[in-house]
Design a protein around this motif. Structure first.
Motif, PDB file in Angstrom:
ATOM      1  N   PRO A 127       0.843  -1.200   0.000  1.00 54.66           N
ATOM      2  CA  PRO A 127       0.000   0.000   0.000  1.00 54.66           C
ATOM      3  C   PRO A 127       0.877   1.249   0.000  1.00 54.66           C
ATOM      4  CG  PRO A 127       0.006  -1.023   2.155  1.00 54.66           C
ATOM      5  CD  PRO A 127       0.713  -1.964   1.239  1.00 54.66           C
TER       6      PRO A 127
ATOM      7  N   SER B   8      -6.796  -6.888  -5.243  1.00 56.08           N
ATOM      8  CA  SER B   8      -6.108  -5.627  -4.992  1.00 56.08           C
ATOM      9  C   SER B   8      -7.125  -4.496  -4.995  1.00 56.08           C
ATOM     10  CB  SER B   8      -5.023  -5.389  -6.025  1.00 56.08           C
ATOM     11  OG  SER B   8      -5.597  -5.442  -7.290  1.00 56.08           O
ATOM     12  N   TYR B  10      -6.684  -1.209  -5.379  1.00 56.05           N
ATOM     13  CA  TYR B  10      -6.525  -0.033  -6.222  1.00 56.05           C
ATOM     14  C   TYR B  10      -5.865  -0.448  -7.509  1.00 56.05           C
ATOM     15  CZ  TYR B  10      -1.650  -0.211  -5.061  1.00 56.05           C
ATOM     16  OH  TYR B  10      -0.354  -0.609  -4.933  1.00 56.05           O
TER      17      TYR B  10
END
Lengths: 597, 507
Positions: A127, B8, B10
């Protein structure tokens, strides 16, 4: 060599040589073109057919062509290019259901690529890191043109000075720019949201909830922003996040994620941090005084190789147990686990082309390799249980199989005196003449002593006299009188012009006084007129400014055709005084031109 | 390659700017493997790609520069790093380290103090501050910082530095305390063990010294310092063969060590192999021509060999390097006496008596010379001086005097008609028929019983760095007896079979 059998307890027993080696040479290809690290090697039964393959995350020559290679036996089975350099490779079981084929995970840049059956299966990306709110705010203002580039720059700089977190690359680039380029840069990039992305530095696996050999495992990632992440094996969500004081380089995990686990992370600041399940921060810290080059857990002992060419053993609480010195720098380390005999040992590849195997501090075996080994891996390969796979600095691949009869016995090398103790001392011998002289001294010692003392006094007397004479007649090339502080360097440079016997004589005169110039000096050459001829044997010296070096040149022609050489005396005189101020003797070289003719 | 992005959250877009830290891990791996060429290549690539923004690449480049000896360049690069991330204590530490290596200790201290503000609990900062203060000779501050470092985290290096301060201040006891703690903390560190052993040796606590040196040799049987020190202790105990066996290890590792050859020479001297002794000492002298201890030993051996003229030269050379030692003048006087230069011999004795404080031998030898010259009064004065020293020595230690010296003193006492055996505990029934005049050229020798502490105190050892006292193995003066094996053209250097069976007694 019968004495040095495998059960022998002396140091030779630990050496491997042709006859009694514990290893079978299965394969050696010096041109295999595999450049990798131990972290990028993995052995697994990728197809579930009982045939174990070797997975190599290959950096390529010079780190230019990253590839994923899968080897079966000595041959490359598949090869596929990678988008970025692989940092680590691991095989793990993702789920419970059959067939139980392990998945392959390859960490590269900010992503983990997961393959199943050697087919791309999933890509996990780290992330993004949260941007600094102040920085974000500034760029938002820039987007709405409420701030001019110069103010933006100042504000960003103040954030950089004070904030704990680093700025985004966009801001850093902006700070580097010249005033003229700022406007354009802001216009170009202001609409982009600012990003901070980190990368994976290391990866390992951790059993999820069962300790079995074939239990489901989580991936544990170490990242560049000093964090450790534990990923869920099925959903690839982050199960746990731990922070470290430095960037992790090597990880070593034991236990199960759902029950209790210990995590040791060797970091770039030279420390090893030990974490446990409940701790978000390190519980223990081992401070090495050098960088770690490998971290292996053997049973309950953490074995660390350091850049000071030594292996250290530590407990799980960070207490130092032992230290072993290596003969050369450690390049890589890995675990050797022989299930059939319940043996766990540490393998260390050294820069001198050895691979040493240690159980605790006892040396078990030394393997000599033709090139320094840069990555190591031990385990089941093909259908053979105990296979050692090594790749070398030059890109070679070595595969060795441990003989089924081989038993590792502690060398016990520390017992017994070092081999040098058996060597003879090299005492210088004395001759018969020396002995005779000794006898003579014993008989006539007094006379010798007296003669020596007398001669010594005479020598001193003569030296003193000669010195006095030199001082009185200014025979030295250095004038020390206060009135004429002069130094004369007479340097002869010889120029043989063709075969001609002409020399060029260069005198260097220097006035060594600090303030006063010297005027009215003369130079005079004294020489044997039968041997040499000089155009001017007597000339005036120009004014000598203090400190400068005056080269005075003159030509000397050798008249003798017999190759005889002589001395030319150089005298420096003061006008109106017959005693020279200083003098020098020039030893003329023999005329080679005439000698040759 | 198609990646399944089912989970996922994004959509991944390629970053506009390359990630700065993309290859940091690779740089680090190359760096720790000391593969600096590969490392530099990656750094160069990385810096090009990021336009010089990759802090870690610059950092490692600077480390490599420093390893290569380009300290100034490394300093500049570290300063760049400190600009790129001003909050990092590590960068400041490295800047300070480079300053330290450049000898700018004050500047280094300032930067370390800056770094200490960012990171309070770093032993390295405290340790290095301490080291800087040592170089600035501010020992109190240095001690404070080093103790600080030890409180934060214990490291061998800090102990060594702390011990060094105490040694620089001349406080042996405190230094020993520090090293003791250090050995407790890290019992396998041979350097610590050896240093502690040498300190004990210096203080004359021989049992402990041998224990620690032995331990050091157990962990590292080729430790040069420990072997020399242990060997010199064995020598003073008369275990010449064992010592020689040990020295072979050193001779293999450091064949050009002057102390080693000096000690080997004195082993042969102890074994009465004088030619071999001279060979070895001459080699030592060749390797270290300005070492007065070697010259002293050479003089001593030559005196024993009755080569007085040679002895004179070695001794006078030794005196030129070490003009403050009574024993040297005494030996010189003995040589001069034998060379029939009584005038100078007397002057040398006068100097020896003037310089020496505790060796009764000096006075005894002087007294003998004076007596032989017929100066009874002066001889008596020297004799009394000797008695004073002897009684002083006896009060201080349980030392037994060499029988030969006692005998000589008694003879002289009788000749001078002073009360007999005033000071000697051992009454020696000596027939006085042998009169003093027989010993014109034979002053008493001073051979102490081996194994006593005093004998060790005089043990020759240039091995131990801290030792100052030299002496011949056992005695410091000429032997009265002529050597039993006068000369061997080719001395039996190799140890006899009995010797090899003898093993070292270390644990």
């Amino acid at each position: 060599m019968a004495a040095a059998s495998s059960s022998d307890s002396d140091a030779c027993g630990a050496e491997s040589n042709e006859a009694n080696s514990k290893w079978l040479d299965a394969h050696y290809d010096p041109m295999a073109n595999i450049h990798t690290f131990s972290a990028c090697l993995a052995l697994a039964d990728l197809h579930g057919d009982g045939e174990y393959k070797l997975v190599v995350g290959d950096l390529g020559p010079g780190g230019q062509q990253p590839r994923l290679k899968v080897l079966k036996g000595p041959l490359v089975m598949t090869e596929s290019p990678l988008p970025a350099l692989p940092a680590a490779a691991a095989t793990f079981l993702m789920e419970q259901h059959e067939p139980r084929t392990p998945a392959l995970a390859l960490a590269s840049g900010p992503c983990v690529y997961v393959y199943k059956n050697l087919r791309p299966y999933f890509k996990f990306s780290l992330p993004q890191l949260p941007p600094n709110p102040l920085e974000q705010d500034l760029w938002n203002q820039a987007k709405e043109d409420r701030i001019d580039p110069l103010t933006l720059k100042e504000m960003l700089e103040s954030i950089r000075e004070t904030a704990e977190e680093p700025l985004s690359i966009q801001s850093l680039r902006f700070l580097q720019l010249e005033l003229s380029e700022m406007e354009a840069f802001v216009n170009q990039h202001k609409s982009n949201s600012i990003k901070r992305q980190t990368v994976i530095t290391t990866m390992t696996t951790l059993k999820k909830n069962l300790a079995d050999e074939d239990a489901v495992s989580c991936l544990v990632l170490g990242t560049e922003n000093k964090e450790l992440l534990v990923l869920d094996p099925e959903a690839f969500t982050i199960l746990a996040k731990m922070s470290l004081p430095s960037v992790p380089v090597f990880l070593e995990v034991s236990g199960q994620f759902d029950v209790e686990f210990r995590l040791a992370a060797a970091c770039r600041n030279g420390n090893i941090y030990i974490l446990r399940r409940d701790s978000k921060h390190p519980k223990y810290c081992i401070e090495l005084s050098a960088q770690p080059v490998g971290l292996i857990r053997v049973h309950k002992v953490l074995v660390v190789g350091s850049t000071q060419d030594s292996l250290h053993g530590f407990t799980h609480k960070g207490k130092k147990l032992w230290t072993v010195q290596m003969p050369a720098a450690i390049l890589t380390m890995n675990l050797l686990e022989q299930h059939s005999r319940g043996l766990q040992a540490v393998m260390a590849g050294l820069a001198n082309g050895e691979v040493r195997i240690y159980r605790d501090k006892a040396l078990l075996n030394v393997i000599h390799t033709p090139d320094a080994v840069t990555s190591l891996c031990f385990g089941r390969y093909g259908r053979e249980d105990n296979t050692l796979i090594m790749t070398t600095r030059g890109g070679g691949l070595i595969i060795k199989i441990l003989k089924r009869t081989a038993v590792f016995v502690e060398g016990g090398s520390e017992v017994g005196p070092p081999p040098a103790q058996a060597m003879k001392l090299n005492v210088p011998r004395k001759t018969r003449l020396y002995v005779d002289q000794t006898l003579r001294e014993r008989e006539a010692g007094t006379a010798m002593h007296r003669a020596f003392q007398t001669d010594l006094y005479l020598l001193r007397l003569r030296a003193a006299r000669a010195y006095l004479q030199a001082l009185e007649s200014s025979l030295s090339p250095l004038s020390t009188t206060a009135r004429e502080p002069l130094k004369l360097h007479a340097v002869v440079s010889i120029w043989v012009q063709g075969l001609g016997p002409t020399f060029k004589l260069t005198l260097h005169l220097q006035n060594t006084s600090t303030t006063r110039p010297v005027l009215g000096l003369l130079v005079c050459f004294l020489y044997n007129e039968a041997l040499y001829s000089l155009p001017r044997a007597f000339f005036k010296v120009p004014l000598l400014v203090p400190g400068l070096n005056y080269p005075l040149e003159t030509f000397v022609e050798s008249l003798s055709n017999k190759g005889i050489s002589d001395i030319i005396k150089v005298l420096v005189l003061r006008e109106g005084q017959s005693a020279p101020l200083l003098s020098a003797h020039v030893n003329m070289p023999g005329s080679e031109g005439l000698a040759a003719a | 390659m198609i990646w399944n992005t089912r989970n996922s959250t994004y959509i991944f877009t390629a970053p506009e700017f390359p990630i700065l830290e993309k290859q940091n891990w690779l740089i680090h791996l190359h760096y720790i493997r000391k593969d600096y060429e590969a490392c530099k290549a990656v750094i160069k690539e990385q810096l090009q790609e990021t336009q010089g923004l990759c802090e870690y690449a610059i950092y490692v480049q600077a480390l490599i520069f420093r390893l290569e000896g380009n300290i100034q360049e490394s300093l500049e690069l570290f300063q760049t790093c400190a600009v790129l991330s001003p909050q990092s204590a590590d960068n400041l530490k490295q800047v300070a380290r480079s300053l330290f290596l450049l000898g700018k200790h004050k500047a280094a201290i300032e930067v370390y103090n800056e770094a200490a503000k960012l990171n309070q609990k770093d032993w390295e900062i405290s340790h290095n501050l301490g080291v800087c203060y040592i170089y600035l000779k501010q020992f109190n501050k240095a001690q404070d910082q080093l103790h600080n470092a030890l409180n934060l985290n214990r490291h061998d290096l800090t102990y060594i530095m702390l011990g060094k301060i105490h040694l620089l201040e001349g406080d042996l006891d405190k230094a020993i305390e520090v090293y003791k703690k250090a050995v407790e903390f890290s019992p396998e560190n041979t350097e610590l063990l050896t240093t502690l052993g040498l300190l004990y040796l210096q203080l004359g606590i021989y049992q402990k010294a041998f224990e620690h040196l032995g331990n050091a040799l157990t962990y590292d049987p080729t430790n040069y310092k420990a072997i020399l020190a242990a060997g010199s202790m064995m020598q003073t105990h008369g275990d010449f063969d064992v010592a020689l066996t040990k020295y072979r290890v050193v001779a293999c590792a450091v064949p050009e060590s002057p102390p080693l050859w000096n000690n080997i020479g004195m082993c042969f001297f102890g074994k009465k192999k004088y030619v071999a002794a001279i060979s070895c000492l001459k080699r030592a002298n060749y390797l270290a021509p300005f070492d007065w201890k070697i010259l002293y030993n050479l003089g001593l051996v030559h005196l024993t060999m009755q080569q007085y003229a040679s002895a004179f030269h070695f001794l006078s050379a030794a005196i030129n390097f070490q003009p403050k030692m009574g024993e040297l003048y005494m030996l010189l006087a003995v040589a001069l006496t034998n060379l029939e230069d009584t005038e100078n011999a007397k002057r040398a004795y006068a100097e020896a008596v003037h310089l020496d404080k505790c060796n009764p031998l000096v006075n005894l030898n002087y007294a003998v010379l004076l007596y032989n010259q017929g100066e009874k009064k002066n001889a008596l004065a020297q004799y009394q001086e000797m008695e004073k020293k002897v009684s002083l020595l006896k009060d201080n230690s349980s030392l037994e005097f060499d029988s030969e010296m006692v005998e000589m003193a008694q003879k002289l006492g009788a000749a001078l008609q002073v009360g007999e055996a005033l000071v000697w505990t051992k009454p020696v029934k000596d027939p006085k028929s042998k009169h003093q005049t027989t010993s014109t050229s034979k002053p008493a020798s001073f051979q102490q019983p081996l194994g006593s502490n005093q004998a060790l105190g005089q043990a020759m050892s240039s091995a131990a760095a801290y030792r100052t006292l030299p002496s011949g193995a056992g005695g410091t003066s000429q032997f009265t007896k002529p050597p039993s094996l006068p000369l061997e053209p080719e001395p039996a250097v190799e140890s006899s079979p009995t010797e090899t069976s003898e093993q070292i007694r270390e644990k």
